[in-house]
Design a protein around this motif. Structure first.
Motif, PDB file in Angstrom:
ATOM      1  N   HIS A  95       0.862  -1.188   0.000  1.00  0.00           N
ATOM      2  CA  HIS A  95       0.000   0.000   0.000  1.00  0.00           C
ATOM      3  C   HIS A  95       0.890   1.227   0.000  1.00  0.00           C
ATOM      4  CE1 HIS A  95      -3.635  -2.221   1.402  1.00  0.00           C
ATOM      5  NE2 HIS A  95      -2.714  -3.026   1.900  1.00  0.00           N
ATOM      6  N   GLN A  96       0.566   2.213  -0.836  1.00  0.00           N
ATOM      7  CA  GLN A  96       1.305   3.470  -0.834  1.00  0.00           C
ATOM      8  C   GLN A  96       0.323   4.627  -0.737  1.00  0.00           C
ATOM      9  OE1 GLN A  96       3.941   4.169  -4.113  1.00  0.00           O
ATOM     10  NE2 GLN A  96       4.989   2.203  -3.894  1.00  0.00           N
ATOM     11  N   HIS A  97       0.663   5.624   0.061  1.00  0.00           N
ATOM     12  CA  HIS A  97      -0.046   6.900   0.009  1.00  0.00           C
ATOM     13  C   HIS A  97       0.931   7.995   0.403  1.00  0.00           C
ATOM     14  CE1 HIS A  97      -0.797   5.792   4.247  1.00  0.00           C
ATOM     15  NE2 HIS A  97      -0.818   7.077   4.473  1.00  0.00           N
ATOM     16  N   ASP A  98       0.651   9.201  -0.090  1.00  0.00           N
ATOM     17  CA  ASP A  98       1.568  10.313   0.153  1.00  0.00           C
ATOM     18  C   ASP A  98       0.801  11.566   0.555  1.00  0.00           C
ATOM     19  OD1 ASP A  98       0.562  11.420  -2.235  1.00  0.00           O
ATOM     20  OD2 ASP A  98       2.285  10.784  -3.410  1.00  0.00           O
ATOM     21  N   ALA A  99       1.524  12.671   0.688  1.00  0.00           N
ATOM     22  CA  ALA A  99       0.938  13.934   1.153  1.00  0.00           C
ATOM     23  C   ALA A  99      -0.131  14.453   0.193  1.00  0.00           C
ATOM     24  CB  ALA A  99       2.035  14.979   1.348  1.00  0.00           C
ATOM     25  N   ARG A 100      -0.071  14.037  -1.055  1.00  0.00           N
ATOM     26  CA  ARG A 100      -1.091  14.453  -2.026  1.00  0.00           C
ATOM     27  C   ARG A 100      -2.300  13.531  -1.977  1.00  0.00           C
ATOM     28  NH1 ARG A 100       2.492  14.085  -7.184  1.00  0.00           N
ATOM     29  NH2 ARG A 100       2.957  12.204  -6.022  1.00  0.00           N
ATOM     30  N   VAL A 101      -2.296  12.607  -1.033  1.00  0.00           N
ATOM     31  CA  VAL A 101      -3.353  11.614  -0.831  1.00  0.00           C
ATOM     32  C   VAL A 101      -3.453  10.672  -2.033  1.00  0.00           C
ATOM     33  CG1 VAL A 101      -5.701  11.263   0.001  1.00  0.00           C
ATOM     34  CG2 VAL A 101      -4.545  13.381   0.540  1.00  0.00           C
ATOM     35  N   LEU A 102      -2.351  10.526  -2.749  1.00  0.00           N
ATOM     36  CA  LEU A 102      -2.283   9.531  -3.809  1.00  0.00           C
ATOM     37  C   LEU A 102      -2.184   8.172  -3.135  1.00  0.00           C
ATOM     38  CD1 LEU A 102      -1.982   8.887  -6.835  1.00  0.00           C
ATOM     39  CD2 LEU A 102       0.475   9.103  -6.521  1.00  0.00           C
ATOM     40  N   HIS A 103      -3.090   7.273  -3.482  1.00  0.00           N
ATOM     41  CA  HIS A 103      -3.126   5.951  -2.846  1.00  0.00           C
ATOM     42  C   HIS A 103      -3.086   4.883  -3.925  1.00  0.00           C
ATOM     43  CE1 HIS A 103      -3.993   3.065   0.316  1.00  0.00           C
ATOM     44  NE2 HIS A 103      -4.840   2.487  -0.515  1.00  0.00           N
ATOM     45  N   SER A 104      -2.256   3.896  -3.714  1.00  0.00           N
ATOM     46  CA  SER A 104      -2.220   2.763  -4.637  1.00  0.00           C
ATOM     47  C   SER A 104      -1.996   1.488  -3.838  1.00  0.00           C
ATOM     48  CB  SER A 104      -1.124   2.925  -5.693  1.00  0.00           C
ATOM     49  OG  SER A 104       0.154   2.844  -5.103  1.00  0.00           O
ATOM     50  N   VAL A 105      -2.520   0.404  -4.386  1.00  0.00           N
ATOM     51  CA  VAL A 105      -2.332  -0.919  -3.806  1.00  0.00           C
ATOM     52  C   VAL A 105      -1.875  -1.827  -4.933  1.00  0.00           C
ATOM     53  CG1 VAL A 105      -3.408  -2.854  -2.593  1.00  0.00           C
ATOM     54  CG2 VAL A 105      -4.174  -0.506  -2.125  1.00  0.00           C
ATOM     55  N   ARG A 106      -0.888  -2.638  -4.654  1.00  0.00           N
ATOM     56  CA  ARG A 106      -0.379  -3.572  -5.653  1.00  0.00           C
ATOM     57  C   ARG A 106      -0.038  -4.896  -4.988  1.00  0.00           C
ATOM     58  NH1 ARG A 106       4.210   0.404  -7.170  1.00  0.00           N
ATOM     59  NH2 ARG A 106       2.629   1.731  -6.323  1.00  0.00           N
ATOM     60  N   ARG A 107      -0.111  -5.936  -5.766  1.00  0.00           N
ATOM     61  CA  ARG A 107       0.373  -7.255  -5.344  1.00  0.00           C
ATOM     62  C   ARG A 107       1.634  -7.516  -6.156  1.00  0.00           C
ATOM     63  NH1 ARG A 107      -2.983  -9.740  -2.018  1.00  0.00           N
ATOM     64  NH2 ARG A 107      -5.158  -9.128  -1.999  1.00  0.00           N
ATOM     65  N   SER A 108       2.635  -8.023  -5.478  1.00  0.00           N
ATOM     66  CA  SER A 108       3.927  -8.198  -6.128  1.00  0.00           C
ATOM     67  C   SER A 108       4.493  -9.579  -5.838  1.00  0.00           C
ATOM     68  CB  SER A 108       4.922  -7.144  -5.630  1.00  0.00           C
ATOM     69  OG  SER A 108       4.468  -5.852  -5.947  1.00  0.00           O
ATOM     70  N   THR A 109       5.228 -10.077  -6.806  1.00  0.00           N
ATOM     71  CA  THR A 109       5.988 -11.306  -6.651  1.00  0.00           C
ATOM     72  C   THR A 109       7.449 -10.957  -6.921  1.00  0.00           C
ATOM     73  OG1 THR A 109       4.120 -12.643  -7.363  1.00  0.00           O
ATOM     74  CG2 THR A 109       6.294 -13.677  -7.446  1.00  0.00           C
ATOM     75  N   ALA A 110       8.302 -11.311  -5.964  1.00  0.00           N
ATOM     76  CA  ALA A 110       9.722 -10.996  -6.062  1.00  0.00           C
ATOM     77  C   ALA A 110      10.543 -12.274  -6.016  1.00  0.00           C
ATOM     78  CB  ALA A 110      10.143 -10.080  -4.915  1.00  0.00           C
ATOM     79  N   VAL A 111      11.607 -12.284  -6.804  1.00  0.00           N
ATOM     80  CA  VAL A 111      12.571 -13.383  -6.793  1.00  0.00           C
ATOM     81  C   VAL A 111      13.888 -12.803  -6.292  1.00  0.00           C
ATOM     82  CG1 VAL A 111      13.803 -15.117  -8.145  1.00  0.00           C
ATOM     83  CG2 VAL A 111      11.439 -14.487  -8.758  1.00  0.00           C
ATOM     84  N   PHE A 112      14.446 -13.459  -5.274  1.00  0.00           N
ATOM     85  CA  PHE A 112      15.720 -13.053  -4.688  1.00  0.00           C
ATOM     86  C   PHE A 112      16.784 -14.077  -5.018  1.00  0.00           C
ATOM     87  CE2 PHE A 112      12.490 -11.290  -1.913  1.00  0.00           C
ATOM     88  CZ  PHE A 112      12.936 -10.003  -1.703  1.00  0.00           C
ATOM     89  N   GLU A 113      18.011 -13.592  -5.188  1.00  0.00           N
ATOM     90  CA  GLU A 113      19.151 -14.489  -5.267  1.00  0.00           C
ATOM     91  C   GLU A 113      19.884 -14.404  -3.941  1.00  0.00           C
ATOM     92  OE1 GLU A 113      21.439 -13.071  -8.586  1.00  0.00           O
ATOM     93  OE2 GLU A 113      22.074 -11.262  -7.553  1.00  0.00           O
ATOM     94  N   GLN A 114      20.334 -15.563  -3.467  1.00  0.00           N
ATOM     95  CA  GLN A 114      21.076 -15.596  -2.212  1.00  0.00           C
ATOM     96  C   GLN A 114      22.561 -15.476  -2.504  1.00  0.00           C
ATOM     97  OE1 GLN A 114      20.314 -18.934   0.332  1.00  0.00           O
ATOM     98  NE2 GLN A 114      21.361 -17.982   2.047  1.00  0.00           N
ATOM     99  N   LEU A 115      23.206 -14.530  -1.846  1.00  0.00           N
ATOM    100  CA  LEU A 115      24.634 -14.316  -2.017  1.00  0.00           C
ATOM    101  C   LEU A 115      25.415 -15.262  -1.103  1.00  0.00           C
ATOM    102  CD1 LEU A 115      24.629 -10.414  -2.133  1.00  0.00           C
ATOM    103  CD2 LEU A 115      24.450 -12.045  -4.027  1.00  0.00           C
ATOM    104  N   LYS A 116      26.695 -15.389  -1.359  1.00  0.00           N
ATOM    105  CA  LYS A 116      27.526 -16.309  -0.571  1.00  0.00           C
ATOM    106  C   LYS A 116      27.529 -15.976   0.911  1.00  0.00           C
ATOM    107  CE  LYS A 116      30.457 -17.665  -4.354  1.00  0.00           C
ATOM    108  NZ  LYS A 116      31.764 -17.706  -4.959  1.00  0.00           N
TER     109      LYS A 116
END
Length: 131
Positions: A95-116
């Motif tokens: 969820h994001q909102h700011d001082a301008r009352v801009l609001h957004s909702v998103r669903r995200s899928t992230a892939v991470f790589e594991q470092l040594k």
């Protein structure tokens, strides 16, 4: 539902940094530290459906510094989808909102790589807007 505090912390911690960067609360010289969370092979599909690579993300962050005063980002519904061969897949809602009352909702899928050293770095991100 499986949980993994390390990958969940990677999601939450990065969004705190992004929030600070976009709101202008971070020092302007912190872009390299922010970008260090992303693999050089990073790519994402954003809300517009356009694909962005590491250089494109750097350019986006460069021009977006301080452009979202009062920005707040909330993360919930964290789910560990899979872990194998040094990769971790996580799903979450943002969820994001700011001082301008801009609001957004998103669903995200992230892939991470594991470092040594055991830390995680963002490799892929796919965002989908929620109505």
């Amino acid at each position: 539902m499986p949980t993994d505090p390390v990958c969940f912390a990677a999601v939450i911690d990065l969004h705190v940094l992004i929030q600070q960067w976009l709101a202008g609360a971070a020092q302007s010289d912190q872009l390299p530290a922010l970008m260090a969370h992303f693999s050089p092979s990073f790519s994402m599909i954003g809300l517009s459906g356009l694909q962005l690579d590491h250089a494109g993300l750097h350019a986006l962050f460069t021009q977006a510094y301080g452009k979202r005063p009062g920005l707040e980002i909330g993360i919930d519904e964290l789910q560990l989808i899979a872990q194998a061969d040094g990769l971790t897949v996580v799903h979450y809602r943002e969820h994001q909102h700011d001082a301008r009352v801009l609001h957004s909702v998103r669903r995200s899928t992230a892939v991470f790589e594991q470092l040594k050293n055991g830390s995680l770095r963002w490799l892929r991100l796919h965002e989908t807007p929620c109505p």
